[in-house]
Design a protein around this motif. Structure first.
Motif, PDB file in Angstrom:
ATOM      1  N   ALA A 285      37.541  21.803 -11.040  1.00 10.45           N
ATOM      2  CA  ALA A 285      37.090  23.221 -11.224  1.00 10.45           C
ATOM      3  C   ALA A 285      35.722  23.190 -10.328  1.00 10.45           C
ATOM      4  N   LEU A 286      35.051  22.368 -10.595  1.00 11.92           N
ATOM      5  CA  LEU A 286      33.548  22.036 -10.078  1.00 11.92           C
ATOM      6  C   LEU A 286      33.553  21.684  -8.356  1.00 11.92           C
ATOM      7  N   GLY A 287      34.737  21.257  -8.158  1.00 12.43           N
ATOM      8  CA  GLY A 287      34.994  20.876  -6.443  1.00 12.43           C
ATOM      9  C   GLY A 287      34.160  19.552  -6.249  1.00 12.43           C
ATOM     10  N   ALA A 288      33.327  19.516  -5.065  1.00 11.56           N
ATOM     11  CA  ALA A 288      33.085  18.209  -4.617  1.00 11.56           C
ATOM     12  C   ALA A 288      31.765  17.569  -5.569  1.00 11.56           C
ATOM     13  N   ARG A 289      31.122  18.605  -6.420  1.00 11.45           N
ATOM     14  CA  ARG A 289      30.156  18.330  -7.148  1.00 11.45           C
ATOM     15  C   ARG A 289      30.607  17.390  -8.590  1.00 11.45           C
ATOM     16  N   ALA A 290      31.752  17.330  -8.661  1.00 15.64           N
ATOM     17  CA  ALA A 290      32.491  16.514  -9.952  1.00 15.64           C
ATOM     18  C   ALA A 290      33.186  15.414  -9.489  1.00 15.64           C
ATOM     19  N   SER A 291      33.180  15.065  -8.095  1.00 16.35           N
ATOM     20  CA  SER A 291      33.587  13.914  -7.432  1.00 16.35           C
ATOM     21  C   SER A 291      33.649  12.603  -8.183  1.00 16.35           C
ATOM     22  N   LYS A 292      32.601  12.456  -8.857  1.00 15.09           N
ATOM     23  CA  LYS A 292      32.100  11.077  -9.530  1.00 15.09           C
ATOM     24  C   LYS A 292      32.031  11.244 -11.143  1.00 15.09           C
ATOM     25  N   LEU A 293      32.584  12.203 -11.598  1.00 11.37           N
ATOM     26  CA  LEU A 293      32.487  12.492 -12.751  1.00 11.37           C
ATOM     27  C   LEU A 293      33.454  11.877 -13.717  1.00 11.37           C
ATOM     28  N   ALA A 294      34.810  11.750 -13.262  1.00  6.10           N
ATOM     29  CA  ALA A 294      35.877  10.846 -13.905  1.00  6.10           C
ATOM     30  C   ALA A 294      35.437   9.355 -13.858  1.00  6.10           C
ATOM     31  N   SER A 295      34.896   8.761 -12.665  1.00  7.68           N
ATOM     32  CA  SER A 295      34.675   7.399 -12.517  1.00  7.68           C
ATOM     33  C   SER A 295      33.578   6.881 -13.176  1.00  7.68           C
ATOM     34  N   HIS A 296      32.400   7.649 -12.978  1.00  3.66           N
ATOM     35  CA  HIS A 296      30.934   7.179 -13.207  1.00  3.66           C
ATOM     36  C   HIS A 296      30.442   8.147 -14.149  1.00  3.66           C
ATOM     37  N   GLY A 297      31.013   9.280 -14.441  1.00  2.00           N
ATOM     38  CA  GLY A 297      30.499  10.189 -15.464  1.00  2.00           C
ATOM     39  C   GLY A 297      29.222  10.962 -15.036  1.00  2.00           C
ATOM     40  N   VAL A 298      29.143  11.047 -13.429  1.00  2.00           N
ATOM     41  CA  VAL A 298      28.064  11.685 -12.908  1.00  2.00           C
ATOM     42  C   VAL A 298      28.401  13.161 -12.231  1.00  2.00           C
TER      43      VAL A 298
END
Length: 348
Positions: free
Chosen positions: A28-41
């Motif tokens: 839902a946050l778009g490109a800002r959450a591109s590394k959220l699932a893999s690196h938690g960033v």
């Protein structure tokens, strides 16, 4: 079609069971959450909580408080049940990375990498400041007998100093307000005197502004203003001064334009000044009368008639009824010539 699912299509057979983001593997946050699932960033907008010195720049560079960056936010630990967050930013001037973490224990931020906090002396514990101890520090003081004794002695000394200071303030207040009625009477008497003077000055100022039609604020007069006003000398009032001024040539090199210049060493007496002034006045009057006699535009009316008003340059003079009634000679001549040239023809 742009809809509630950010334009992602949901087939009718699965509609209501899943969302468009989950179906297409998007966040839902778009490109800002591109590394959220893999690196938690997660990329967030971070504002600098205090000024720091960048240690990567070749020259000493300070990053001011309130500067905003796109920071990579990640969770790095916990303090009890409170998470500790790390914000990693990149300084655009040098390309260096700076990492700042939260400190839930002290309710502050800590610079971990790439920079150093600017020391302004605000974090120093000064004398008289109350320090809040944690449970671990209290337990350590209980176990360490010498530390507990030193802490107790320091607290007792600080308490004694505070008590003495409070006693001195109470004595000074009691001595000053021993008779409250008398002190109150003095204060009210001084206030009345000041109030009357202020009201009088304000009334005089408002009266002067009304009489002079001034739309500005007037400041109180000073001794310097009075001394300067006393040095101003106004000349005598002359009714014919306007006529003489108009009769004088605007650009003339006569004797009236030449004024005697006294040297810095010689000082003229009052009698000499009066004689010089009379001489200049006589010369100016003679030149003005001569010019009036020669200049047809400045001549007065004939004897026995009223004196016409002085002519002001650039201002039209209103014509009188006699001038309007009397036709001009040129107009009369033209009318006579026209009448002389007419020929009467019979109607036959």
């Amino acid at each position: 079609m742009q809809g509630f699912n950010m334009g992602r299509y949901v087939p009718p057979d699965v509609e209501g069971t899943t969302s468009g983001n989950r179906l297409h593997g998007k966040h839902a946050l778009g490109a800002r959450a591109s590394k959220l699932a893999s690196h938690g960033v997660l990329t967030v907008r971070f504002e600098m909580p205090f000024a720091i010195w960048c240690s990567t720049c070749p020259k000493p560079t300070i990053i001011g408080q309130g500067v905003r960056f796109n920071a990579q936010k990640r969770r790095v630990g916990n303090y009890l049940s409170t998470p500790i967050w790390a914000f990693r930013i990149r300084h655009l001037d040098c390309g260096g990375d700076i990492e700042i973490r939260t400190d839930p224990k002290n309710t502050a931020y800590v610079v971990v990498e790439g920079a150093a906090k600017r020391d302004t002396g605000e974090d120093l514990v000064r004398e008289g400041d109350s320090v809040i101890l944690t449970d671990q520090e209290r337990e350590a003081l209980r176990k360490n007998a010498f530390a507990s004794l030193e802490k107790t002695i320091a607290d007792r000394e600080q308490l004694m100093q505070a008590t003495e200071r409070i006693d001195d303030l109470e004595e000074a207040s009691a001595r000053h307000w021993d008779d409250p009625y008398t002190q109150n009477q003095k204060l009210r008497r001084a206030f009345r005197v000041g109030r009357k003077s202020r009201e009088t000055a304000a009334a005089a100022t408002e009266d002067l502004k009304d009489r002079m039609s001034l739309g500005i604020d007037l400041v109180p007069a000073t001794e310097e203003d009075s001394r300067r006003a006393a040095l101003v000398d106004f000349g005598p009032v002359d009714d014919d001064a306007r006529d003489r001024a108009l009769s004088k040539p605007l650009f003339g090199g006569g004797s009236s334009s030449k004024k005697p210049q006294a040297s810095s060493k010689s000082v003229m007496l009052k009698s000499e000044k009066e004689a010089s002034r009379r001489k200049e006045s006589l010369v100016s009057e003679l030149i003005g009368n001569t010019r009036v006699a020669k200049d047809p535009f400045l001549r007065d009316a004939r004897a026995g008639e009223a004196k016409p008003p002085a002519r002001l340059p650039g201002v039209k003079r209103k014509r009188t009824l006699q001038e309007d009634a009397a036709p001009a000679p040129k107009v009369l001549a033209q009318e006579a010539s026209v009448l002389a040239g007419l020929v009467n023809y019979d109607s036959d």
